[in-house]
Design a protein around this motif. Structure first.
Motif, PDB file in Angstrom:
ATOM      1  N   ARG A 301       0.814  -1.219   0.000  1.00 19.35           N
ATOM      2  CA  ARG A 301       0.000   0.000   0.000  1.00 19.35           C
ATOM      3  C   ARG A 301       0.843   1.263   0.000  1.00 19.35           C
ATOM      4  O   ARG A 301       0.566   2.205  -0.760  1.00 19.35           O
ATOM      5  CB  ARG A 301      -0.935  -0.002   1.210  1.00 19.35           C
ATOM      6  CG  ARG A 301      -1.810   1.246   1.275  1.00 19.35           C
ATOM      7  CD  ARG A 301      -2.610   1.315   2.552  1.00 19.35           C
ATOM      8  NE  ARG A 301      -3.404   2.553   2.580  1.00 19.35           N
ATOM      9  CZ  ARG A 301      -4.019   3.006   3.654  1.00 19.35           C
ATOM     10  NH1 ARG A 301      -3.969   2.334   4.792  1.00 19.35           N
ATOM     11  NH2 ARG A 301      -4.704   4.140   3.591  1.00 19.35           N
ATOM     12  N   ASN A 305       2.967   0.239  -4.371  1.00 19.24           N
ATOM     13  CA  ASN A 305       1.856   0.694  -5.214  1.00 19.24           C
ATOM     14  C   ASN A 305       1.828   2.204  -5.421  1.00 19.24           C
ATOM     15  O   ASN A 305       0.897   2.713  -6.050  1.00 19.24           O
ATOM     16  CB  ASN A 305       0.517   0.243  -4.613  1.00 19.24           C
ATOM     17  CG  ASN A 305       0.234  -1.217  -4.891  1.00 19.24           C
ATOM     18  OD1 ASN A 305       0.960  -1.881  -5.628  1.00 19.24           O
ATOM     19  ND2 ASN A 305      -0.821  -1.737  -4.294  1.00 19.24           N
ATOM     20  N   GLN A 315      -1.855   9.914  -1.053  1.00 23.54           N
ATOM     21  CA  GLN A 315      -2.536   8.850  -0.313  1.00 23.54           C
ATOM     22  C   GLN A 315      -2.688   9.210   1.161  1.00 23.54           C
ATOM     23  O   GLN A 315      -3.693   8.884   1.790  1.00 23.54           O
ATOM     24  CB  GLN A 315      -1.760   7.534  -0.474  1.00 23.54           C
ATOM     25  CG  GLN A 315      -2.403   6.342   0.207  1.00 23.54           C
ATOM     26  CD  GLN A 315      -1.797   5.037  -0.270  1.00 23.54           C
ATOM     27  OE1 GLN A 315      -2.159   4.528  -1.334  1.00 23.54           O
ATOM     28  NE2 GLN A 315      -0.874   4.488   0.498  1.00 23.54           N
TER      29      GLN A 315
END
Length: 339
Positions: A301, A305, A315
């Motif tokens: 995560r 990615n 993010q």
């Protein structure tokens, strides 16, 4: 000559497989997480990690399979305690660890910076840190131990010399050296020269001349001892900005191989004057990496990615990023370098 590179370019060029890499040299602040994440994305292998209190960056690199050996004083999550990937690697996978202290890491890097094979110290005498440790060797001083209490006359106040009190003599040197001419036992700490040192600073110019303020830890020693240096900066500024405050130029450009502009490149650790420590992130990492499966998912995560630091910060979210910003500025007084 500009040494400005992207993070991907700097890591690809200057961190080959099998390198010894010094990271996190400024203790709990300005840890180069963005650089570490790029190392993971490029799947570097066989690395030796060097650092004092490494915090969770070492743990992440170990989880990603990048690390063969660790030379450190402590590996963990400073805020929460254990680093689960490090522990699993030691207990299950045979990760090699050379146990140092913060001070002996500093001495090893300082010896490397000075170009000498070792530096002497009394530290760790009587402890088990030195046992079967390739960085420690027991030596004896070749010099007679003398102090001012042996070489100087002490005045009574009326001009007549007096013999120093026992407390004065004992307070001036360790008990093992109270005998004049004692053959003192010492530790020699072997020099350490990392293949590459990666540091995070507040600002730098394109030639790598870098300003840094706050806790230096052993950054200066690590930079001077290294064969190659990557500087990651919150911002790239004009050379005139760096030249305007020469005493704050902690790293001279001639020592630097690559400089990378990377805002928030030290998150979740703090950068004084830019953002504070993200305590919630450290707590979440602790909870989300207790098993290998959970840890792999965390890396997927937050590292694998996301293409780069900008994607990482997107993010994280703007609200959280804004909350980490400086809430109360504290500017230094203006300095006049004129004559």
């Amino acid at each position: 000559m500009s040494k400005l590179r992207t993070m991907a370019q700097a890591i690809a060029e200057w961190v080959p497989d099998g390198s010894s890499v010094a990271l996190g040299l400024q203790m709990e602040q300005m840890i180069p997480f963005a650089a570490g994440h790029e190392i993971i994305r490029q799947e570097k292998r066989g690395l030796t990690l060097i650092g004092p209190i490494s915090d969770i960056l070492f743990d992440q690199l170990i989880a990603a399979g990048c690390v063969e050996r660790v030379i450190a004083a402590w590996v963990g999550n400073v805020m929460m305690g254990s680093a689960y990937n490090f522990r699993r690697a030691v207990e299950q996978d045979g990760l090699k660890v050379i146990n140092m202290t913060n001070f002996t890491v500093a001495l090893a890097l300082q010896a490397g910076a000075m170009g000498v094979p070792f530096l002497p110290t009394r530290t760790a005498l009587g402890s088990e840190v030195a046992r079967d440790n390739e960085f420690f060797a027991e030596i004896h001083s070749p010099f007679k131990w003398e102090t001012g209490s042996e070489n100087q006359q002490h005045s009574r106040g009326d001009g007549r010399p007096r013999k120093p009190a026992l407390s004065e003599v004992e307070g001036s040197r360790p008990s093992q050296a109270r005998q004049p001419g004692a053959n003192q036992k010492l530790h020699a700490i072997r020099a350490l020269n990392p293949d590459v040192t990666i540091v995070h600073v507040q600002r730098a110019d394109e030639e790598g001349n870098a300003h840094c303020w706050g806790n230096f830890g052993v950054m200066i020693e690590g930079v001077r001892a290294a064969k190659r240096v990557i500087v990651v900066a919150e911002e790239i500024v004009a050379p005139e900005t760096i030249a305007s405050d020469p005493n704050r130029t902690i790293i001279p450009g001639f020592l630097v191989n690559a400089v990378v502009e990377c805002p928030y490149g030290a998150h979740p650790s703090p950068v004084q004057g830019y953002y504070k420590r993200d305590d919630a992130f450290f707590r979440q990492y602790h909870e989300q990496t207790k098993t290998k499966t959970d840890s792999d998912a965390w890396l997927q995560r937050w590292v694998q990615n996301v293409a780069d630091r900008r994607a990482y910060m997107n993010q994280l979210g703007a609200c959280r990023t804004d909350a980490l910003g400086v809430q109360q500025h504290a500017y230094a007084a203006q300095t006049d370098f004129g004559y």
